[in-house]
Structure formats: C-alpha cells, structure tokens
Write a protein that holds these residues in place. Structure first.
Motif, mmCIF file in Angstrom:
data_model
loop_
_atom_site.group_PDB
_atom_site.id
_atom_site.type_symbol
_atom_site.label_atom_id
_atom_site.label_comp_id
_atom_site.label_asym_id
_atom_site.label_seq_id
_atom_site.Cartn_x
_atom_site.Cartn_y
_atom_site.Cartn_z
ATOM 1 N N UNK A 104 6.977 6.705 -6.714
ATOM 2 C CA UNK A 104 6.801 6.329 -5.319
ATOM 3 C C UNK A 104 5.317 6.382 -4.996
ATOM 4 N N UNK A 105 4.816 5.353 -4.305
ATOM 5 C CA UNK A 105 3.402 5.308 -3.917
ATOM 6 C C UNK A 105 3.322 5.277 -2.399
ATOM 7 N N UNK A 106 2.575 6.223 -1.832
ATOM 8 C CA UNK A 106 2.351 6.269 -0.388
ATOM 9 C C UNK A 106 0.993 5.633 -0.106
ATOM 10 N N UNK A 123 6.861 1.991 -8.504
ATOM 11 C CA UNK A 123 8.145 1.319 -8.309
ATOM 12 C C UNK A 123 8.489 1.092 -6.844
ATOM 13 N N UNK A 124 8.265 2.088 -6.026
ATOM 14 C CA UNK A 124 8.600 2.024 -4.607
ATOM 15 C C UNK A 124 7.338 2.325 -3.812
ATOM 16 N N UNK A 125 6.931 1.377 -2.963
ATOM 17 C CA UNK A 125 5.725 1.564 -2.161
ATOM 18 C C UNK A 125 6.101 1.692 -0.689
ATOM 19 N N UNK A 126 5.618 2.774 -0.076
ATOM 20 C CA UNK A 126 5.800 2.994 1.354
ATOM 21 C C UNK A 126 4.420 2.958 1.988
ATOM 22 N N UNK A 178 6.777 -8.257 4.542
ATOM 23 C CA UNK A 178 7.427 -9.571 4.573
ATOM 24 C C UNK A 178 7.445 -10.215 3.193
ATOM 25 N N UNK A 179 6.395 -9.991 2.412
ATOM 26 C CA UNK A 179 6.279 -10.618 1.088
ATOM 27 C C UNK A 179 6.972 -9.816 -0.004
ATOM 28 N N UNK A 180 7.479 -8.635 0.321
ATOM 29 C CA UNK A 180 8.132 -7.809 -0.684
ATOM 30 C C UNK A 180 7.187 -6.955 -1.500
ATOM 31 N N UNK A 181 5.940 -6.841 -1.049
ATOM 32 C CA UNK A 181 4.965 -6.052 -1.789
ATOM 33 C C UNK A 181 5.163 -4.554 -1.565
ATOM 34 N N UNK A 182 5.606 -4.195 -0.377
ATOM 35 C CA UNK A 182 5.973 -2.811 -0.083
ATOM 36 C C UNK A 182 7.431 -2.800 0.354
ATOM 37 N N UNK A 183 8.027 -1.634 0.299
ATOM 38 C CA UNK A 183 9.457 -1.518 0.557
ATOM 39 C C UNK A 183 9.769 -0.972 1.949
ATOM 40 N N UNK A 184 8.781 -0.343 2.558
ATOM 41 C CA UNK A 184 8.992 0.203 3.892
ATOM 42 C C UNK A 184 7.632 0.387 4.546
ATOM 43 N N UNK A 185 7.574 0.146 5.855
ATOM 44 C CA UNK A 185 6.384 0.428 6.651
ATOM 45 C C UNK A 185 6.776 1.416 7.730
#
Length: 261
Positions: A104-106, A123-126, A178-185
């Motif tokens: 996970x990347x913050x 793998x998962x970017x917030x 919107x582009x799918x680069x991050x998984x949550x904002x």
C-alpha cells in the motif's frame, strides 16, 4: 554515520517503510535511495510480512531525484551521472515489484518523476485530496525511468501514458482516481489513518491468496495462459487452511480469521 532518512517498523505482520527527508520534499539523494532499497528488501525478505505500507513524512510524498545532487554529479563526473538508474532506481523498483504480499502506498502532496515510479511499483495507492502528480522527465531533457514507461501505461493506458510522459502535464488526485492511477482519495488529514487501516486489513487477510493474485496480475501471456495459471492457483488455495476455515465461517455466519496459511 549517515543520517537515517528512511524509517522502518514491523508489527502484526505489517512492515511500514517511511521516507524521512521532509525538508527536501523527500527528494531522492544517495542516502535516501540506498536506505529505501535496504528497507524494501528487508520488508520483502521477512517471512512474517503479510503487507507493506510505504509512506512519507512532511507535505510531499517524493519529488523525484535530488537535482542538486544530480547537478553536482554532472559537473564532477558526467560520464557516470546517470549510473544511479542502474545502481538505485532499477533495483528499488524491482525489489518493490518482487514483494509477494500487498504493498500500500500513501501519497501526500507532490508525487513526481521517480517518486511516481516508486508509487506505481506498489499495489494499492491511497492519495490525499491535495496530492499532485507529474512525470516531469522531459522537462529536464530526459526520458522516463523507475519503470514508468511500463507501469504508467498499464495503469492508465498507452495513449494517456504517452501524453503524460511527453507533455509532462501535472494532474490532480481527482484525475488520478478517474484514470485508475489511485484507488482512493481521502481528505489530507485522514490519509495516514486510512492508509494504515487499509494496510492492516490486508496484513490480516488471506496472505496466500494475495500472493497468488499478485502473481496472476503480474504475469504476461495469453488468455489461455491466464486460465491455466488461475486453475493452478485455485487448486493450490483450495487446499489451504485459510480457504477451508473461511468457507466454514461463511456457512456459520461469522467473520473469518485468516492466518496466512
């Protein structure tokens, strides 16, 4: 003795790696690159690691290469000024991608250049809502490194990746979502808590299944290859303790407790 610019903590299956050069916006100088690589390798090698969290202190995640250090290298030894790609960036991104458990990347503040490449190796970017992104390389007369020509295209598509690298446009956390680069904002003030909660949730999840998911997603090949690989994974996981107890928990209307076995 060099100053510690990367923090490392390991508890309850979660390895937390923290960039700690906030006064320089976590720009990647030699010390930070070397310590970050060592921490990532350590996290991946520990058999007790069930998830990894990569975060940064200060207002920015990482603005990429420390250009003051790079300018000094260009002045003193121009023939070897770009050796850092082979010595640091390639091994670092390779080590991140090789971690078998979820990463996970913050992302807070600026995430630029090699900083973006490092984030995309997870793998998962917030992202905090104030995060700003850019490839930045062509603005200083370079092509991309840190795996961006591969990971960015896989994340947002070849056409958009080409534009982002060639034009170097800045983009927001909302666009990245919107582009799918991050998984949550999330609100900036909630980023640390949200990222830790996500990473801890993964660390208490079905670790063997996560390993298989990462292997499947990282594989190249045809649909037929994917079907064969998925069959192998399901047969293997179907015999696991986690799968058996999770099915029993579902039928018993209770939450599963995964042991990673």
């Amino acid at each position: 003795m060099s100053t510690e610019v990367v923090g490392y903590d390991h508890s309850d299956g979660l390895a937390t790696v923290t960039l700690r050069r906030p006064a320089a916006a976590n720009a990647l100088d030699r010390a930070l690159k070397e310590q970050l690589l060592a921490a990532v390798v350590r996290a991946g090698a520990d058999p007790g690691t069930r998830a990894v969290l990569l975060a940064a202190e200060g207002r920015n995640f990482c603005v990429g290469q420390d250009l003051a250090e790079h300018a000094a290298a260009l002045e003193s030894d121009p023939a070897h000024a770009m050796d850092t790609v082979a010595e640091h960036y390639n091994p670092l991104v390779t080590a991140l991608a090789a971690i078998e458990v979820p990463v996970v990347v913050a992302v807070n503040g600026a995430c630029v250049g090699a900083g973006l490449g490092i984030a995309l190796a997870g793998d998962v970017r917030i992202a905090g809502e104030g995060a700003k992104f850019s490839t930045a390389f062509t603005g200083i007369g370079l092509a991309s490194d840190s795996g961006l020509s591969h990971t960015l295209a896989r994340a947002v598509g070849a056409s958009r990746a080409a534009g982002l690298i060639l034009l170097g446009d800045r983009f927001t956390a909302g666009q990245a979502l919107d582009w799918g680069l991050v998984h949550r904002v999330v609100p900036d003030a909630d980023l640390a808590e949200s990222a830790v909660a996500t990473a801890r949730g993964l660390a208490s999840g079905p670790t063997r299944a996560f390993r298989e998911v990462k292997a499947l997603l990282g594989a190249d090949g045809s649909l037929a290859d994917a079907l064969v690989a998925e069959q192998r994974a399901q047969v293997t996981l179907g015999a696991s303790e986690d799968h058996r107890q999770a099915v029993a928990a579902f039928l018993g209307k209770r939450s599963p407790v995964f042991q990673g076995r």
